[in-house]
Design an enzyme around this catalytic site. Structure first.
Site, short mmCIF file in Angstrom:
data_model
loop_
_atom_site.label_atom_id
_atom_site.label_comp_id
_atom_site.label_asym_id
_atom_site.label_seq_id
_atom_site.Cartn_x
_atom_site.Cartn_y
_atom_site.Cartn_z
N CYS A 1 0.81 -1.23 0.00
CA CYS A 1 0.00 0.00 0.00
C CYS A 1 0.84 1.27 0.00
O CYS A 1 0.31 2.35 -0.24
CB CYS A 1 -0.97 0.00 1.19
SG CYS A 1 -0.17 0.21 2.79
N HIS B 1 -2.08 11.16 15.92
CA HIS B 1 -2.64 10.39 14.80
C HIS B 1 -1.52 9.57 14.18
O HIS B 1 -0.43 10.09 13.88
CB HIS B 1 -3.23 11.34 13.76
CG HIS B 1 -3.66 10.66 12.50
ND1 HIS B 1 -4.82 9.93 12.41
CD2 HIS B 1 -3.06 10.60 11.28
CE1 HIS B 1 -4.92 9.44 11.17
NE2 HIS B 1 -3.87 9.84 10.47
N HIS C 1 -4.55 4.35 10.07
CA HIS C 1 -5.85 3.68 10.16
C HIS C 1 -5.68 2.17 10.28
O HIS C 1 -4.64 1.62 9.90
CB HIS C 1 -6.71 4.02 8.94
CG HIS C 1 -7.15 5.44 8.94
ND1 HIS C 1 -6.38 6.45 8.39
CD2 HIS C 1 -8.25 6.03 9.46
CE1 HIS C 1 -7.01 7.61 8.57
NE2 HIS C 1 -8.14 7.38 9.21
N ASP D 1 -7.91 -6.23 6.50
CA ASP D 1 -7.45 -6.97 5.32
C ASP D 1 -5.99 -7.40 5.46
O ASP D 1 -5.28 -7.55 4.48
CB ASP D 1 -7.65 -6.13 4.05
CG ASP D 1 -6.88 -4.82 4.08
OD1 ASP D 1 -6.14 -4.54 5.06
OD2 ASP D 1 -6.98 -4.07 3.10
N ARG E 1 -4.65 -4.88 9.47
CA ARG E 1 -3.55 -4.10 8.88
C ARG E 1 -3.58 -2.71 9.47
O ARG E 1 -4.47 -1.91 9.19
CB ARG E 1 -3.68 -4.02 7.36
CG ARG E 1 -2.64 -3.10 6.71
CD ARG E 1 -2.67 -3.14 5.19
NE ARG E 1 -3.97 -2.86 4.63
CZ ARG E 1 -4.36 -1.66 4.14
NH1 ARG E 1 -3.54 -0.64 4.14
NH2 ARG E 1 -5.57 -1.53 3.62
N CYS F 1 -2.23 0.54 9.02
CA CYS F 1 -1.62 1.30 7.94
C CYS F 1 -1.17 2.62 8.55
O CYS F 1 -2.00 3.48 8.88
CB CYS F 1 -2.65 1.51 6.83
SG CYS F 1 -2.00 2.34 5.39
#
Length: 142
Positions: free
Chosen positions: A73, A110, A113, A117, A125, A127
């Site tokens: 990704c 932050h 996310h 998957d 995951r 990410c």
């Protein structure tokens, strides 16, 4: 470890003015303004070294290299947090989507996310933006 959607109570309160001096503009934007770095541009998306990933704001250990995988990704991806409770989740309804935001449990920075998957054993995951992380390699023993 199954993450829980948790509250906004954080152990460390951050001084935004001091953070602007300490962090790069990208790190500040990602961690304090819920920004996202461009895919395949972050410092750690393809790092394969052995160690721990810490919060760039408060230095809490968030992820271990053992749980990192190449998701394709363009951001660092982990299938599990370092320890239960090191990362908190909260609903994110921005950009017309329903997602689960990952934040540092200690300071609320932050991170990125969480998606369902990822690989087994968790199927998750995380990410994560490289800009929210600081990598500390394991020292080689004698």
């Amino acid at each position: 470890m199954k993450p829980n959607i948790e509250s906004n109570d954080f152990e460390v309160k951050v001084d935004k003015a001091k953070l602007k001096e300490k962090l790069t503009s990208t790190q500040y934007h990602v961690t304090q303004e819920r920004g996202t770095e461009r895919a395949f541009t972050g410092e750690y998306y393809d790092l394969k070294s052995d160690g721990h990933y810490h919060c760039v704001v408060c230095d809490a250990i968030l992820f271990k290299s053992d749980e990192k995988f190449d998701s394709g990704c363009g951001w660092p991806s982990f299938y599990e947090m370092a320890e239960q409770g090191s990362v908190k989740m909260r609903p994110d309804h921005s950009h017309g989507m329903e997602r689960t935001e990952s934040v540092c449990a200690k300071c609320g920075a932050h991170l990125g996310h969480l998606f369902n998957d990822g690989p087994m054993p968790t199927g998750q995951r995380y990410c994560i933006n490289s800009a929210s992380l600081k990598f500390q390699g394991k020292s080689k023993g004698k």
